[in-house]
Design a protein around this motif. Structure first.
Motif, PDB file in Angstrom:
ATOM      1  N   GLN A 117       0.853  -1.334  -0.056  1.00 36.28           N
ATOM      2  CA  GLN A 117      -0.004   0.240  -0.099  1.00 36.28           C
ATOM      3  C   GLN A 117       0.924   1.493   0.033  1.00 36.28           C
ATOM      4  O   GLN A 117       1.962   1.271   0.653  1.00 36.28           O
ATOM      5  N   LEU A 118       0.706   2.242  -0.928  1.00 37.07           N
ATOM      6  CA  LEU A 118       1.075   3.425  -0.866  1.00 37.07           C
ATOM      7  C   LEU A 118       1.028   4.433   0.215  1.00 37.07           C
ATOM      8  O   LEU A 118      -0.342   4.654   0.537  1.00 37.07           O
ATOM      9  N   ARG A 119       2.041   4.897   0.862  1.00 37.34           N
ATOM     10  CA  ARG A 119       1.499   5.930   1.987  1.00 37.34           C
ATOM     11  C   ARG A 119       2.311   7.327   1.575  1.00 37.34           C
ATOM     12  O   ARG A 119       3.329   7.561   0.901  1.00 37.34           O
ATOM     13  N   SER A 120       1.647   8.218   1.972  1.00 37.00           N
ATOM     14  CA  SER A 120       2.291   9.543   1.947  1.00 37.00           C
ATOM     15  C   SER A 120       3.484  10.027   2.763  1.00 37.00           C
ATOM     16  O   SER A 120       3.565   9.111   3.827  1.00 37.00           O
ATOM     17  N   ASN A 121       4.172  11.090   2.472  1.00 34.04           N
ATOM     18  CA  ASN A 121       5.285  11.351   3.332  1.00 34.04           C
ATOM     19  C   ASN A 121       4.812  11.734   4.620  1.00 34.04           C
ATOM     20  O   ASN A 121       5.540  11.364   5.721  1.00 34.04           O
ATOM     21  N   THR A 122       3.593  12.375   4.851  1.00 28.34           N
ATOM     22  CA  THR A 122       3.052  12.683   6.059  1.00 28.34           C
ATOM     23  C   THR A 122       2.974  11.255   6.934  1.00 28.34           C
ATOM     24  O   THR A 122       3.160  11.446   8.042  1.00 28.34           O
ATOM     25  N   ASP A 123       2.391  10.366   6.331  1.00 31.63           N
ATOM     26  CA  ASP A 123       2.111   8.810   6.972  1.00 31.63           C
ATOM     27  C   ASP A 123       3.543   8.441   7.760  1.00 31.63           C
ATOM     28  O   ASP A 123       3.760   7.996   8.714  1.00 31.63           O
ATOM     29  N   HIS A 124       4.695   8.572   6.879  1.00 31.78           N
ATOM     30  CA  HIS A 124       5.907   8.161   7.137  1.00 31.78           C
ATOM     31  C   HIS A 124       6.332   9.017   8.288  1.00 31.78           C
ATOM     32  O   HIS A 124       6.998   8.274   9.174  1.00 31.78           O
TER      33      HIS A 124
ATOM     34  N   GLN B 248       6.566  15.393  13.476  1.00 30.85           N
ATOM     35  CA  GLN B 248       5.535  15.909  11.950  1.00 30.85           C
ATOM     36  C   GLN B 248       5.470  17.356  12.267  1.00 30.85           C
ATOM     37  O   GLN B 248       5.732  18.016  11.041  1.00 30.85           O
TER      38      GLN B 248
ATOM     39  N   ARG C 242       4.719  10.785  10.559  1.00 28.19           N
ATOM     40  CA  ARG C 242       3.892  10.645  11.787  1.00 28.19           C
ATOM     41  C   ARG C 242       4.362   9.218  12.292  1.00 28.19           C
ATOM     42  O   ARG C 242       4.649   9.164  13.687  1.00 28.19           O
ATOM     43  N   ARG C 243       4.615   8.032  11.619  1.00 33.02           N
ATOM     44  CA  ARG C 243       4.793   6.723  12.194  1.00 33.02           C
ATOM     45  C   ARG C 243       6.494   6.690  12.819  1.00 33.02           C
ATOM     46  O   ARG C 243       6.528   6.176  13.795  1.00 33.02           O
TER      47      ARG C 243
END
Length: 58
Positions: free
Chosen positions: A2-9, A19, A11-12
């Motif tokens: 599943q592709l994720r945005s830079n924001t998701d990376h 963030q 945040r994780r």
């Protein structure tokens, strides 16, 4: 996969504080880049007035 945005990376990996710092850094960098571009274009138009006149035709 599943592709994720830079924001998701961010945040994780860095959490909420990371963030926020990343957002501040990214925004400041973008403002600086746009500011330098505006200065360069202004200097070009001041040094070569024909460039400003020609660009208004497009």
């Amino acid at each position: 996969m599943q592709l994720r945005s830079n924001t998701d990376h961010v945040r994780r990996e860095l959490g909420k504080r990371g963030q926020l710092l990343f957002l501040i850094f990214f925004t400041a960098t973008l403002i600086l880049i746009v500011g330098v571009f505006i200065i360069l274009v202004g200097n070009t138009f001041a040094a070569v007035p024909e460039a400003a006149t020609a660009s208004s035709c497009f």
